[in-house]
Write a protein that holds these residues in place. Structure first.
Motif, PDB file in Angstrom:
ATOM      1  N   ASP A 108      -3.535   2.195   4.077  1.00 15.64           N
ATOM      2  CA  ASP A 108      -3.846   2.024   2.663  1.00 15.64           C
ATOM      3  C   ASP A 108      -4.168   0.577   2.324  1.00 15.64           C
ATOM      4  O   ASP A 108      -4.975   0.310   1.428  1.00 15.64           O
ATOM      5  N   ARG A 109      -3.557  -0.371   3.035  1.00 15.60           N
ATOM      6  CA  ARG A 109      -3.899  -1.772   2.777  1.00 15.60           C
ATOM      7  C   ARG A 109      -5.318  -2.073   3.250  1.00 15.60           C
ATOM      8  O   ARG A 109      -6.045  -2.849   2.623  1.00 15.60           O
ATOM      9  N   ALA A 110      -5.731  -1.444   4.375  1.00 12.64           N
ATOM     10  CA  ALA A 110      -7.110  -1.627   4.840  1.00 12.64           C
ATOM     11  C   ALA A 110      -8.090  -1.011   3.852  1.00 12.64           C
ATOM     12  O   ALA A 110      -9.149  -1.593   3.559  1.00 12.64           O
ATOM     13  N   LEU A 111      -7.744   0.163   3.310  1.00 14.40           N
ATOM     14  CA  LEU A 111      -8.577   0.763   2.270  1.00 14.40           C
ATOM     15  C   LEU A 111      -8.658  -0.165   1.059  1.00 14.40           C
ATOM     16  O   LEU A 111      -9.717  -0.320   0.437  1.00 14.40           O
ATOM     17  N   GLY A 112      -7.535  -0.780   0.716  1.00 13.68           N
ATOM     18  CA  GLY A 112      -7.507  -1.697  -0.418  1.00 13.68           C
ATOM     19  C   GLY A 112      -8.442  -2.876  -0.209  1.00 13.68           C
ATOM     20  O   GLY A 112      -9.148  -3.296  -1.139  1.00 13.68           O
ATOM     21  N   GLY A 143       0.831  -1.190   0.000  1.00 17.33           N
ATOM     22  CA  GLY A 143       0.000   0.000   0.000  1.00 17.33           C
ATOM     23  C   GLY A 143       0.868   1.243   0.000  1.00 17.33           C
ATOM     24  O   GLY A 143       2.080   1.179   0.213  1.00 17.33           O
ATOM     25  N   ARG A 144       0.223   2.378  -0.241  1.00 16.09           N
ATOM     26  CA  ARG A 144       0.935   3.651  -0.145  1.00 16.09           C
ATOM     27  C   ARG A 144       1.138   4.015   1.328  1.00 16.09           C
ATOM     28  O   ARG A 144       0.569   3.394   2.225  1.00 16.09           O
ATOM     29  N   HIS A 145       1.939   5.027   1.571  1.00 13.75           N
ATOM     30  CA  HIS A 145       2.114   5.570   2.918  1.00 13.75           C
ATOM     31  C   HIS A 145       1.266   6.835   2.986  1.00 13.75           C
ATOM     32  O   HIS A 145       1.559   7.818   2.296  1.00 13.75           O
TER      33      HIS A 145
END
Length: 365
Positions: free
Chosen positions: A334-338, A318-320
């Motif tokens: 960002d991984r949770a958003l993904g 994911g992004r930071h």
């Protein structure tokens, strides 16, 4: 689709198990014993410790990434037999706590490569970046230092101790061809696939990242023909693929959706992430949103839905964002958003399928 989340351990990750369990639809962690050197047996007591800890938070440990393959196996050296024996013992130990999938790779020396861990995107977030010109001109020693100086947390595949062995490894691979690497991969699979079958574990090889040769090292698993050849080496469900859309997506000629359909039933694990590929071959990782990158994430999820995918999925890098201080590519936000983006697509296709079935049923009355 069964959602999981990569976790590096209590003392080696900024993300906690308590946070992971709060991400909707996330049922387990993708883990490894990162302190055990490649080639050594994973001790059952250490394996059990991770399993028991995750269980306290209602998370399973069914997916391991990675049980690294020792370089002597990839090189085909006489010492490989002992390392393969150790690998089989690790498979047996992991089966004892219910592991179902082992992700591994067969890339010489480096598991992945980027030239910038914090390249700024248009919205002010940062992400992992690969610059073609820089990789061709950089000394591998300098790249190891660059990747490790930007983080207090160990980057898998780029541990500082690798510096001590780089010169000898590059010398060892000097005359190793792609066909040699294929032969050595087959030798490895001939030994471990029967053990995996016996223990109810699916082996899932990860694509080359990036999906082309770097530093003059051979690479063989980065396109559809390569995976077709891999699966032909052992016609067994235990011989499978970790289909990583980000790794494969960095080569625009790859038709990922076609791969999902062709290799249906042989993909026990998938990494879904997006990358934006520039005309010169540079690429940067983006949000999972389809329009933000080059990979058709919507089409990827639709293909998995159409093929009734029941394997494990993780949002990968994911992004930071939002000022999070984390391991490059492996923050929480960002991984949770993904994950939520992927579930949104999945739910939409499920609803569409239900509506279509209902309409068809109505037509028959």
């Amino acid at each position: 689709m069964r959602m999981v989340f990569r976790w590096f351990g209590e003392n080696n990750d900024t993300v906690t198990l308590d946070q992971i369990k709060q991400i909707p639809g996330t049922e387990g962690i993708v883990w490894a014993l990162h302190d055990v050197p490649a080639g050594e047996v994973w001790p059952l007591d250490k394996i059990t410790e991770v399993h028991d800890l995750a269980k306290k938070y209602g998370l399973h440990t069914e997916v391991v990434e990675s049980v690294n393959v020792h370089e002597d196996i990839k090189l085909g050296l006489p010492t490989r037999d002992q390392y393969i024996k150790n690998y089989i013992e690790t498979i047996e130990n992991l089966a004892k706590i219910g592991v179902k999938v082992i992700c591994y790779n067969f890339m010489p020396v480096f598991d992945w490569a980027r030239t910038d861990l914090f390249k700024e995107l248009e919205d002010g977030s940062t992400a992992l970046f690969f610059e073609q010109d820089k990789i061709h001109g950089v000394d591998p020693f300098d790249l190891v230092k660059l990747i490790n100086q930007n983080s207090d947390l160990t980057m898998p595949g780029w541990e500082p101790e690798r510096l001590a062995h780089l010169t000898s490894l590059f010398e060892a691979y000097k005359n190793v061809t792609e066909e040699d690497l294929w032969d050595n991969l087959k030798y490895f699979l001939d030994a471990i696939i029967p053990a995996a079958e016996k223990n109810g574990i699916l082996m899932a090889v990860h694509p080359d990242d990036p999906p082309f040769p770097i530093f003059g090292l051979p690479r063989i698993l980065n396109d559809q023909p390569g995976f077709r050849r891999l699966l032909s080496l052992h016609d067994s469900p235990a011989n499978g693929i970790t289909l990583c859309t980000g790794s494969l997506g960095a080569k625009p000629s790859n038709d990922i959706i076609s791969m999902i359909h062709e290799f249906r039933g042989r993909i026990p694990f998938t990494h879904i992430r997006n990358v934006r590929v520039m005309d010169n071959g540079d690429f940067i990782e983006t949000s999972h949103k389809t329009s933000d990158g080059t990979v058709d994430i919507t089409g990827v999820v639709e293909a998995y839905h159409d093929t009734d995918f029941t394997g494990y999925c993780r949002p990968d890098h994911g992004r930071h964002i939002w000022g999070e201080q984390c391991r490059p590519g492996y923050g929480l936000y960002d991984r949770a958003l993904g994950i939520m983006y992927l579930w949104g697509l999945w739910d939409a296709f499920s609803s569409q399928k239900k509506s279509s079935a209902g309409a068809a049923s109505g037509e028959g009355k």
